[in-house]
Motif scaffolding. Structure first.
Motif, PDB file in Angstrom:
ATOM      1  N   ALA A 544      19.882  71.862  51.711  1.00 50.19           N
ATOM      2  CA  ALA A 544      19.673  73.224  51.204  1.00 50.19           C
ATOM      3  C   ALA A 544      19.070  73.192  49.803  1.00 50.19           C
ATOM      4  O   ALA A 544      18.199  74.018  49.473  1.00 50.19           O
ATOM      5  CB  ALA A 544      21.002  73.977  51.191  1.00 50.19           C
ATOM      6  N   ALA A 545      19.496  72.257  48.976  1.00 51.75           N
ATOM      7  CA  ALA A 545      18.940  72.135  47.631  1.00 51.75           C
ATOM      8  C   ALA A 545      17.461  71.750  47.679  1.00 51.75           C
ATOM      9  O   ALA A 545      16.653  72.224  46.870  1.00 51.75           O
ATOM     10  CB  ALA A 545      19.730  71.114  46.822  1.00 51.75           C
ATOM     11  N   LEU A 546      17.109  70.897  48.637  1.00 47.35           N
ATOM     12  CA  LEU A 546      15.698  70.545  48.796  1.00 47.35           C
ATOM     13  C   LEU A 546      14.877  71.783  49.158  1.00 47.35           C
ATOM     14  O   LEU A 546      13.753  71.957  48.666  1.00 47.35           O
ATOM     15  CB  LEU A 546      15.532  69.490  49.893  1.00 47.35           C
ATOM     16  CG  LEU A 546      16.186  68.120  49.685  1.00 47.35           C
ATOM     17  CD1 LEU A 546      15.839  67.206  50.865  1.00 47.35           C
ATOM     18  CD2 LEU A 546      15.743  67.477  48.384  1.00 47.35           C
ATOM     19  N   GLN A 547      15.428  72.626  50.005  1.00 48.38           N
ATOM     20  CA  GLN A 547      14.708  73.832  50.402  1.00 48.38           C
ATOM     21  C   GLN A 547      14.475  74.761  49.215  1.00 48.38           C
ATOM     22  O   GLN A 547      13.402  75.358  49.084  1.00 48.38           O
ATOM     23  CB  GLN A 547      15.482  74.564  51.501  1.00 48.38           C
ATOM     24  CG  GLN A 547      15.492  73.833  52.840  1.00 48.38           C
ATOM     25  CD  GLN A 547      16.349  74.543  53.867  1.00 48.38           C
ATOM     26  OE1 GLN A 547      17.553  74.697  53.678  1.00 48.38           O
ATOM     27  NE2 GLN A 547      15.731  74.965  54.961  1.00 48.38           N
ATOM     28  N   VAL A 548      15.456  74.876  48.337  1.00 45.66           N
ATOM     29  CA  VAL A 548      15.302  75.729  47.151  1.00 45.66           C
ATOM     30  C   VAL A 548      14.175  75.205  46.266  1.00 45.66           C
ATOM     31  O   VAL A 548      13.327  75.974  45.783  1.00 45.66           O
ATOM     32  CB  VAL A 548      16.630  75.787  46.365  1.00 45.66           C
ATOM     33  CG1 VAL A 548      16.424  76.474  45.013  1.00 45.66           C
ATOM     34  CG2 VAL A 548      17.695  76.527  47.167  1.00 45.66           C
ATOM     35  N   GLN A 549      14.144  73.888  46.052  1.00 48.43           N
ATOM     36  CA  GLN A 549      13.093  73.315  45.214  1.00 48.43           C
ATOM     37  C   GLN A 549      11.730  73.434  45.888  1.00 48.43           C
ATOM     38  O   GLN A 549      10.711  73.668  45.216  1.00 48.43           O
ATOM     39  CB  GLN A 549      13.415  71.857  44.902  1.00 48.43           C
ATOM     40  CG  GLN A 549      14.647  71.694  44.016  1.00 48.43           C
ATOM     41  CD  GLN A 549      14.976  70.245  43.721  1.00 48.43           C
ATOM     42  OE1 GLN A 549      14.115  69.381  43.790  1.00 48.43           O
ATOM     43  NE2 GLN A 549      16.232  69.978  43.381  1.00 48.43           N
ATOM     44  N   ALA A 550      11.687  73.295  47.189  1.00 54.53           N
ATOM     45  CA  ALA A 550      10.422  73.440  47.911  1.00 54.53           C
ATOM     46  C   ALA A 550       9.914  74.876  47.840  1.00 54.53           C
ATOM     47  O   ALA A 550       8.699  75.108  47.802  1.00 54.53           O
ATOM     48  CB  ALA A 550      10.591  72.995  49.356  1.00 54.53           C
ATOM     49  N   ALA A 551      10.820  75.840  47.820  1.00 56.03           N
ATOM     50  CA  ALA A 551      10.419  77.240  47.661  1.00 56.03           C
ATOM     51  C   ALA A 551       9.730  77.457  46.321  1.00 56.03           C
ATOM     52  O   ALA A 551       8.777  78.250  46.218  1.00 56.03           O
ATOM     53  CB  ALA A 551      11.638  78.156  47.787  1.00 56.03           C
ATOM     54  N   ASP A 552      10.194  76.752  45.291  1.00 58.67           N
ATOM     55  CA  ASP A 552       9.532  76.843  43.982  1.00 58.67           C
ATOM     56  C   ASP A 552       8.109  76.286  44.052  1.00 58.67           C
ATOM     57  O   ASP A 552       7.203  76.781  43.382  1.00 58.67           O
ATOM     58  CB  ASP A 552      10.341  76.084  42.932  1.00 58.67           C
ATOM     59  CG  ASP A 552      11.673  76.746  42.618  1.00 58.67           C
ATOM     60  OD1 ASP A 552      11.800  77.966  42.867  1.00 58.67           O
ATOM     61  OD2 ASP A 552      12.580  76.046  42.134  1.00 58.67           O
ATOM     62  N   VAL A 553       7.904  75.241  44.845  1.00 51.78           N
ATOM     63  CA  VAL A 553       6.556  74.700  45.027  1.00 51.78           C
ATOM     64  C   VAL A 553       5.672  75.727  45.729  1.00 51.78           C
ATOM     65  O   VAL A 553       4.512  75.941  45.346  1.00 51.78           O
ATOM     66  CB  VAL A 553       6.598  73.382  45.820  1.00 51.78           C
ATOM     67  CG1 VAL A 553       5.177  72.869  46.098  1.00 51.78           C
ATOM     68  CG2 VAL A 553       7.405  72.319  45.078  1.00 51.78           C
ATOM     69  N   LEU A 554       6.220  76.396  46.732  1.00 52.33           N
ATOM     70  CA  LEU A 554       5.460  77.434  47.435  1.00 52.33           C
ATOM     71  C   LEU A 554       5.038  78.557  46.503  1.00 52.33           C
ATOM     72  O   LEU A 554       4.002  79.205  46.718  1.00 52.33           O
ATOM     73  CB  LEU A 554       6.297  78.009  48.578  1.00 52.33           C
ATOM     74  CG  LEU A 554       6.281  77.260  49.907  1.00 52.33           C
ATOM     75  CD1 LEU A 554       7.339  77.838  50.842  1.00 52.33           C
ATOM     76  CD2 LEU A 554       4.902  77.311  50.539  1.00 52.33           C
ATOM     77  N   ALA A 555       5.820  78.789  45.471  1.00 51.86           N
ATOM     78  CA  ALA A 555       5.507  79.848  44.507  1.00 51.86           C
ATOM     79  C   ALA A 555       4.328  79.480  43.607  1.00 51.86           C
ATOM     80  O   ALA A 555       3.905  80.296  42.790  1.00 51.86           O
ATOM     81  CB  ALA A 555       6.737  80.157  43.654  1.00 51.86           C
ATOM     82  N   GLU A 556       3.813  78.251  43.747  1.00 50.24           N
ATOM     83  CA  GLU A 556       2.639  77.806  42.992  1.00 50.24           C
ATOM     84  C   GLU A 556       1.509  77.516  43.985  1.00 50.24           C
ATOM     85  O   GLU A 556       1.200  76.360  44.281  1.00 50.24           O
ATOM     86  CB  GLU A 556       2.954  76.551  42.177  1.00 50.24           C
ATOM     87  CG  GLU A 556       4.053  76.715  41.154  1.00 50.24           C
ATOM     88  CD  GLU A 556       4.306  75.422  40.372  1.00 50.24           C
ATOM     89  OE1 GLU A 556       3.337  74.662  40.134  1.00 50.24           O
ATOM     90  OE2 GLU A 556       5.471  75.169  40.025  1.00 50.24           O
ATOM     91  N   PRO A 557       0.869  78.552  44.516  1.00 48.95           N
ATOM     92  CA  PRO A 557      -0.135  78.335  45.581  1.00 48.95           C
ATOM     93  C   PRO A 557      -1.335  77.512  45.138  1.00 48.95           C
ATOM     94  O   PRO A 557      -2.050  76.959  45.985  1.00 48.95           O
ATOM     95  CB  PRO A 557      -0.547  79.750  45.967  1.00 48.95           C
ATOM     96  CG  PRO A 557      -0.183  80.605  44.788  1.00 48.95           C
ATOM     97  CD  PRO A 557       1.044  79.989  44.208  1.00 48.95           C
ATOM     98  N   ASN A 558      -1.571  77.393  43.838  1.00 45.27           N
ATOM     99  CA  ASN A 558      -2.691  76.597  43.337  1.00 45.27           C
ATOM    100  C   ASN A 558      -2.307  75.156  43.018  1.00 45.27           C
ATOM    101  O   ASN A 558      -3.112  74.400  42.474  1.00 45.27           O
ATOM    102  CB  ASN A 558      -3.290  77.256  42.088  1.00 45.27           C
ATOM    103  CG  ASN A 558      -3.907  78.594  42.397  1.00 45.27           C
ATOM    104  OD1 ASN A 558      -4.520  78.787  43.457  1.00 45.27           O
ATOM    105  ND2 ASN A 558      -3.750  79.557  41.481  1.00 45.27           N
ATOM    106  N   SER A 559      -1.076  74.778  43.352  1.00 42.28           N
ATOM    107  CA  SER A 559      -0.640  73.408  43.092  1.00 42.28           C
ATOM    108  C   SER A 559      -1.511  72.428  43.884  1.00 42.28           C
ATOM    109  O   SER A 559      -1.856  72.685  45.051  1.00 42.28           O
ATOM    110  CB  SER A 559       0.820  73.232  43.515  1.00 42.28           C
ATOM    111  OG  SER A 559       1.168  71.861  43.511  1.00 42.28           O
ATOM    112  N   PRO A 560      -1.879  71.295  43.271  1.00 38.69           N
ATOM    113  CA  PRO A 560      -2.663  70.289  44.016  1.00 38.69           C
ATOM    114  C   PRO A 560      -1.927  69.720  45.224  1.00 38.69           C
ATOM    115  O   PRO A 560      -2.547  69.079  46.075  1.00 38.69           O
ATOM    116  CB  PRO A 560      -2.942  69.218  42.956  1.00 38.69           C
ATOM    117  CG  PRO A 560      -1.895  69.406  41.907  1.00 38.69           C
ATOM    118  CD  PRO A 560      -1.621  70.881  41.887  1.00 38.69           C
ATOM    119  N   VAL A 561      -0.625  69.958  45.306  1.00 43.11           N
ATOM    120  CA  VAL A 561       0.123  69.531  46.492  1.00 43.11           C
ATOM    121  C   VAL A 561      -0.542  70.061  47.757  1.00 43.11           C
ATOM    122  O   VAL A 561      -0.605  69.381  48.792  1.00 43.11           O
ATOM    123  CB  VAL A 561       1.587  70.024  46.401  1.00 43.11           C
ATOM    124  CG1 VAL A 561       2.266  69.943  47.765  1.00 43.11           C
ATOM    125  CG2 VAL A 561       2.370  69.202  45.389  1.00 43.11           C
TER     126      VAL A 561
END
Length: 610
Positions: A544-561
């Motif tokens: 669940a903690a991984l999902q929360v952090q991944a949601a933060d990545v989704l909030a950066e749509p311009n991330s090079p990820v």
């Protein structure tokens, strides 16, 4: 154990590049927290960071004799015997270090000193008499070494890519070819994630001079006809193991053993305890808060480690420390960044890497050196896929063919266009064909299973184990801990590799030869225990903690990820019910988060083409 780096140029005057050499050397301060130094000449610059283990006062580096200089990482376990041989040849020593034995060994035998060394090592020698660099890596690849050829005919080198990348002459480029191996996980020979950089192959000597770069193989797995019977084979393995462990206990600093309660680490513990004369042996293990009490068996782990660890501690009388981790601590983004930085790439193993990093950090507070049971599964045939017919007989790497609830399509999270461009299936097939073609077979062996298992054993010893040794080295050296690997001794490897599969499984179980060789040295509970992999937290709160952090990545749509990762896949993974998060999805989240921090730490330039 240490970190080494350097730069050779046949055009520039490197005495004017001190600042850059210092930057390259400083990247490995964690590998060598005790001291550092550089050695400069117009054509060559050597850097060194030291973890003092043998002769802390005398073994300062880079070490030189006239215009021959050495920067060296690792341990040579037969250095005392070689020192006596060199003294008989007339060499005089200023220190008691194994470093000086390597230096004077080169002065006596040239680069053929490599054939005389027993141990784990990577080193560079600059011979100013002929303006030549010599790089040597140990037979099994326990110690890492990377090489980056330069357009001027010179090279950069280092224990880790970060040392090379600290030089402005090295481009931080990752292209499609680099990514194929990161995703495919075949451990291709010489691969590095960074374009233009290669890994010096184990058992190899590389020389660089004004005429160019050359390499020679000084050791590879030998093909021998094994004639010993079962009892003689078991006795020979017992004798080899006892000698190897005894030899690897040499240290001028505190030493301990990693103990999981499995057959491999318990065997090392028992043999080390039998060779220790200066008080009880220190042992260390890892666990998670509440894991043993709430343990649930699955297809990979049928038992918790704790009871077996306690049996070995009682048996050997070791002074034991349980390093008990809070699973919540493993989700700390700063911990993830430290792990990614230690490995220089987003490998995506998540809690396995982070818990190992914390284990090593806790051990380092008590010991500078630790012995490990790593390498035994690859050598003696311990993994489940050695014995699972579908994986064993598949026309691909067995560890990729093996299927369970935690295995995953490693391409599922990729952008569709990138997935097509990488063609991971084709890449793996090509690598497998190359790997199989390199396996020698005895003409006298005609049994199909024996020939198949010769291939599988060769693949593990020349491919998979190198990835695992690299992980162990990077995570331990990131906290200044030297981890030794007795099962990787080349004399033991040569002998066991050439035993038949029928001998390796003579009692119908995995690791039959090892089990028989150490049966009298261990409690029966451990001898009879079924293999259990490195522990991971079973608490669903971790996912669940991984999902929360991944949601933060989704909030950066311009991330090079998102040049690599499909946002649709990540969105679905974040929305999944945490309590039922599949193991494959959890691993995918680990990879995404590793990528996110890797981009931030390394700022790579991607060159992704079809």
């Amino acid at each position: 154990m240490c970190g080494i780096t350097g730069w050779v140029s046949y055009r520039a005057d490197l005495t004017q590049q001190r600042a850059i050499v210092e930057q390259m050397t400083a990247t490995m301060a964690d590998r060598g927290p005790d001291a550092g130094g550089i050695w400069l000449r117009p054509r060559a610059a050597l850097g060194h960071r030291r973890l003092a283990v043998i002769d802390p006062v005398g073994g300062v580096q880079p070490m030189s004799d006239g215009e021959v200089a050495l920067t060296y990482s690792g341990e040579v376990y037969n250095y005392r015997e070689l020192r006596a041989e060199l003294v008989a040849l007339g060499h005089q020593f200023r220190t008691n270090s194994d470093t000086e034995v390597v230096l004077r060994g080169y002065l006596a035998w040239g680069d053929q000193v490599a054939e005389k060394l027993v141990g784990m090592y990577a080193f560079a020698l600059w011979d100013g008499q002929v303006d030549r660099l010599t790089l040597v890596r140990d037979r099994m690849g326990v110690k890492p070494l990377y090489l980056y050829p330069l357009p001027d005919g010179g090279v950069l080198f280092g224990s880790e890519p970060k040392a090379i990348l600290a030089n402005p002459a090295a481009d931080r480029v990752v292209d499609t070819d680099c990514l194929r191996e990161l995703v495919g996980f075949t451990k291709a020979a010489g691969w590095s994630l960074w374009k233009g950089m290669t890994e010096v192959e184990p058992g190899t000597v590389v020389t660089v001079d004004a005429g160019g770069l050359r390499q020679r193989t000084y050791w590879e797995l030998p093909l021998l006809d094994h004639t010993d019977g079962e009892s003689a084979t078991v006795e020979r393995i017992r004798s080899l193991l006892d000698g190897v462990v005894g030899q690897q206990l040499v240290s001028d600093v505190p030493l301990g053993v990693l103990l999981s309660g499995g057959l491999d680490s318990s065997a090392v513990t028992s043999l080390a305890a039998g060779n220790t004369t200066d008080g009880p042996l220190r042992t260390f293990s890892v666990d998670f808060i509440g894991q043993e009490e709430r343990f649930v068996a699955d297809e990979m782990r049928s038992t918790p480690d704790g009871p077996f660890i306690r049996d070995v501690v009682d048996w050997t009388g070791s002074k034991h420390q349980d390093v008990v981790l809070d699973p919540a601590a493993l989700t700390d983004p700063e911990l993830r960044r430290a792990v990614v930085r230690s490995r220089d790439m987003p490998i995506g193993l998540g809690d396995i890497d982070s818990s190992m990093y914390l284990l090593f950090k806790a051990i380092r507070a008590e010991s500078t050196v630790a012995l490990s049971g790593e390498f035994a599964d690859e050598l003696f045939g311990g993994y489940l896929w050695f014995h699972h017919p579908a994986a064993r007989d598949a026309n691909t790497f067995p560890w990729l063919a093996f299927q369970n609830s935690h295995t995953t399509d490693r391409t599922a999270l990729l952008q569709p266009e990138l997935r097509d461009a990488l063609d991971i299936g084709g890449y793996i097939a090509d690598q497998y064909a190359d790997a199989v073609a390199a396996v020698p077979q005895l003409d006298t062996v005609t049994d199909p299973l024996e020939r198949r298992m010769r291939v599988n054993c060769h693949l593990h010893l020349t491919r998979l184990v190198r990835a695992l040794l690299d992980r162990k080295d990077r995570l331990s050296m990131a906290v200044g801990l030297e981890v030794r690997v007795p099962f990787a001794d080349h004399r033991l490897v040569e002998y066991v590799y050439n035993t038949s599969w029928a001998l390796k499984t003579f009692d119908g179980r995995e690791k039959s030869l090892l089990r028989a060789a150490v049966a009298e040295s261990l409690p029966k509970s451990v001898v009879e225990r079924v293999k259990s992999p490195y522990p991971t937290p079973q608490d669903p709160a971790y996912g669940a903690a991984l999902q929360v952090q991944a949601a933060d990545v989704l909030a950066e749509p311009n991330s090079p990820v998102f040049d690599i990762v499909s946002p649709d896949w990540l969105r679905d993974a974040v929305r999944h019910e945490a309590a039922t998060l599949p193991g494959a999805t959890r691993l995918g989240l680990e990879r995404v988060l590793d990528l996110y921090h890797w981009f931030d730490l390394y700022r790579p330039k991607l060159q992704l083409t079809s």
